[in-house]
Enzyme design. Structure first.
Site, short mmCIF file in Angstrom:
data_model
loop_
_atom_site.label_atom_id
_atom_site.label_comp_id
_atom_site.label_asym_id
_atom_site.label_seq_id
_atom_site.Cartn_x
_atom_site.Cartn_y
_atom_site.Cartn_z
CG HIS A 12 -16.98 -55.11 -96.92
ND1 HIS A 12 -18.03 -55.95 -96.61
CD2 HIS A 12 -17.37 -53.87 -96.50
CE1 HIS A 12 -19.00 -55.28 -96.03
NE2 HIS A 12 -18.63 -54.00 -95.96
CD GLU A 92 -19.86 -48.87 -93.20
OE1 GLU A 92 -19.93 -47.78 -93.79
OE2 GLU A 92 -20.36 -49.93 -93.62
#
Length: 227
Positions: A12, A92
């Site tokens: 990201h 994550e």
């Protein structure tokens, strides 16, 4: 089996947490947004991806975090070319819920001393935990290649550590190899390319921050895998 020609991994763009780690004390990790810099990074990566994919179809898997969804939207891929799925196993590493900055910094020091792969954050995950769920996703992904009409491209929009662990699992890297590698930068890519030998090859290595220190046999396959 219709194996894709490319499997593109993307981290990201810069998030609020990358810019200011105190935000974790006020906002859930999964809810953090991209910064303006992060949006520009994602847009620039999107330009390269649109050129890379051309008119070819793409199977997309996106981590359920806000910053990964925002990153994917900034790519501006043709909706008619993509099949998009949210994939929780690409999230994550979990560092716990509300995160105290000083406590996290202390735990990072513990992790550095204990080992990045095996250290488990309090109320969170270890690198080994993430490896297990990434491995489960990889097996699901590989089964999807059995569809005769599978797209020639796969795109994973995820996180830095998850990218490294995906490659560790795919290429059979050792724990020592993993622990020597740095995360890619925000909105950086790594691509697994299907070669004429029928094996996937990583387009470029991850940077190393130290020399691997294996307990036993040391083997790292930058150039291909056994699939």
């Amino acid at each position: 089996m219709a194996r894709p020609r490319r499997i593109v991994l993307v981290r990201h763009g810069e998030s609020e947490g990358n810019a200011d780690d105190t935000v974790y004390e006020r906002e859930p990790d999964h809810a953090l947004r991209l910064t303006e810099t992060g949006r520009r990074q994602a847009e620039e990566t999107g330009e390269r991806l649109r050129e890379l994919f051309g008119t070819e179809r793409v199977s997309v898997y996106v981590s359920p975090y806000r910053r990964t969804h925002e990153t994917f939207r900034a790519f501006r891929l043709d909706p008619g070319q993509v099949r998009v799925r949210e994939e929780p196993r690409l999230r994550e590493q979990d560092w716990g819920n509300w995160q105290d900055r000083d406590d996290v910094r202390l735990q990072k020091a513990y992790r550095d001393a204990y080992g990045h792969f095996f250290y488990r954050f309090a109320q969170g995950e270890s690198g080994a935990d993430v490896y297990d769920r990434v491995g489960a996703f990889l097996e699901s992904l590989y089964r999807s290649f059995e569809a005769p009409d599978h797209p020639p491209n796969v795109l994973l929009v995820t996180h830095g550590l998850t990218m490294r662990l995906f490659c560790m699992r795919w290429f059979h890297w050792t724990v020592a190899d993993f622990e020597s590698l740095s995360n890619p930068g925000n909105a950086e890519t790594r691509t697994l390319l299907l070669g004429e030998d029928g094996r996937y090859h990583l387009d470029r290595p991850f940077e190393r921050w130290r020399t691997p220190e294996p307990y036993g046999t040391h083997r790292i396959e930058w150039q291909g895998d056994d699939r």
